[in-house]
Design a protein around this motif. Sequence first.
Motif, mmCIF file in Angstrom:
data_model
loop_
_atom_site.group_PDB
_atom_site.id
_atom_site.type_symbol
_atom_site.label_atom_id
_atom_site.label_comp_id
_atom_site.label_asym_id
_atom_site.label_seq_id
_atom_site.Cartn_x
_atom_site.Cartn_y
_atom_site.Cartn_z
ATOM 1 N N GLY A 447 -12.397 15.232 18.899
ATOM 2 C CA GLY A 447 -13.315 14.095 18.878
ATOM 3 C C GLY A 447 -12.574 12.781 18.720
ATOM 4 O O GLY A 447 -12.915 11.780 19.367
ATOM 5 N N LYS A 448 -11.530 12.768 17.883
ATOM 6 C CA LYS A 448 -10.737 11.554 17.691
ATOM 7 C C LYS A 448 -9.994 11.184 18.967
ATOM 8 O O LYS A 448 -9.916 10.015 19.348
ATOM 9 C CB LYS A 448 -9.748 11.748 16.550
ATOM 10 N N ALA A 449 -9.432 12.195 19.623
ATOM 11 C CA ALA A 449 -8.717 11.945 20.874
ATOM 12 C C ALA A 449 -9.675 11.437 21.954
ATOM 13 O O ALA A 449 -9.342 10.518 22.722
ATOM 14 C CB ALA A 449 -8.026 13.230 21.343
ATOM 15 N N TYR A 450 -10.873 12.018 21.991
ATOM 16 C CA TYR A 450 -11.880 11.598 22.964
ATOM 17 C C TYR A 450 -12.257 10.138 22.735
ATOM 18 O O TYR A 450 -12.365 9.337 23.677
ATOM 19 C CB TYR A 450 -13.103 12.506 22.839
ATOM 20 N N ALA A 451 -12.469 9.766 21.455
ATOM 21 C CA ALA A 451 -12.829 8.387 21.113
ATOM 22 C C ALA A 451 -11.712 7.427 21.500
ATOM 23 O O ALA A 451 -11.977 6.317 21.995
ATOM 24 C CB ALA A 451 -13.138 8.283 19.624
#
Length: 480
Positions: A447-451
Motif C-alpha cells: 500500500g505504501k509503495a502504491y501510494a
Amino acid sequence: MPNANEDKSTALSQVQRRAVSELLRVSPVADDLARRFQEAGFSLALVGGSVRDALLGRLGNDLDFTTDARPDDVLKIIRPWADSVWEVGIAFGTVGCQKQGYQIEVTTYRSEAYDRTSRKPEVSYGDSIEEDLARRDFTVNAMAVALPEKEFVDPHGGLEDLAARVLRTPGTPEESFSDDPLRMMRAARFAAQLDFEVAPEVVTAMKEMADRIGIVSAERVRDELNKLILSPHPRKGLALLVDSGLADHVLPELPALRLESDEHHRHKDVYEHSLTVLEQAMDLEVDGPDLVLRLAALLHDIGKPRTRRFEKDGRVSFHHHEVVGAKMTKKRMIALKYSNDVIKDVSRLVELHLRFHGYGAGEWTDSAVRRYVRDAGPQLERLHKLTRSDCTTRNKRKATALSQAYGGLEERIAELQEQEELDAIRPDLDGNQIQEILGVGPGPVIGKAYAFLLELRLENGPMKHGAAVAALKEWWATQG
C-alpha cells in the motif's frame, strides 16, 4: 377597464377550461374505475393534487382518488382490474395500483392528527367526502371531482384561491398545523413548486407554531425539503422557511448565514449569496433538477459563521470554512436521514468548492490539474458547475476574469483527459507488479509503495515501464 371581479371571472374560466381538457384525457381510465366502485356500492372521486394540477393544466400520470370504501373493499375492486397492485400505504388507508401507464392511489375518506408527543399521525376513517376535504392541507388541495358524473366539489373556495395563486387552509391554519405540523413545510414547498403566495394568516401560524415541527420524523421533513429544493422556485420556499422560523428547527445552518459578511463582497450577506449561487447552479443543469448540486450550492458556505475572524486591517476572514462546512454538512444531512451516497457527494463538493481559488491566479501545472481531477472524482462535472455558480460579484471585469480562468482550467482538464485518461488515474505499476519487483508478499508495504507511485503519477504524468520500475526500486532502497 375590466374590474377586479371581471379579472377573477376570466381567471376562473381559464382554469376551468384547462381542467376540462385534462380530465377528458384521463376519463377512460378514471370513469372505468369509478363504474366498478359504483357497481360495488361505493363512491369514487378524483381529489387533491390531481384536481389542482388538472385545473393548472399540468396533470401528469399520477392520479389520486378518494372513496368511502374501506381498504379491504378497495383491494377487492382493483385487484381484478389493475395491471399491478401494491399495499405499502394500506395502514394509512391507501391502496396503490398501475393501469395503462397511470400510477393510481385510492385512499379511504379519513382524518388524521398528531398528539403532542407522537411522530406518526393517528388515522381514522370518515364517511363523507366533505369531511375528507375539510382535513386536507390547503384549499387548492381540498377540491374533488366526483366520478363518473364529474360533479365538481369545492366546499372551501379552492378554485378561487387557485385562480388568485394563494395558499390558504380549509379551516384555521392553527387547527391544520396542529393536525399535521409537516403542513407548515408543505406551505413552503408549494410556494416554491407552484410560485404561489402564502396567505398572511398562514404565515403567522407558521411563525407561532414552528417548534411543533420537532415531532415530525426526520424522513418526512427531508422529503419535503427535497421537493422544495428541486422545485422551480426554491428561493421562495427557503425564504419562507427562514422567515417563519421553521428553518431554525430543520436547517438552522441556513438562517445562521443571514448576519455574516462575505470576505470578498461586503455588500452581500452570505445568506443571499447562497440563494443566488443555488439559482445560478440551477441555470447550469442539463438533465433536469440535480439534488446533489442544489444541496451543495445551498450549503457550500455554512462553515463561515464558525470560522469568522476580524483581522487587524479591518477585513473579515473565514479561513478553512470549506473544511468546517463539509463537516457541518455531513452532520446535518445525517440528522435528516439522507443516504450515505448523497451525504458523501454533497459534503465532498462543499469541501472542494474553494479549491480552484486556492491555486491562485498563476498558471496551473499539470500536476495541479491532475490532483484537482483526482480529488473531485465522479463529482468533477458538478464541481465545475458549483465553482462557476459561486461567482456572484457585481464587478463585471472580475466576473469575466474568473469565468475565463475557469474556462481555461476546463480546457486543460479536457486536454489531459484525452492524453492520460485522467478519469482513471492510477500508478504505472499495479499491486502484483510491485510485489514481483520488490520480492515481497501482500502487506502494508505494498500500500505504501502504491501510494508513492500514485503521487509520482500525479506529479509527472504517465511514466514508461522501465522508469517506473527504477523509481520504485530507488524508493525501496530508502525504506531500510
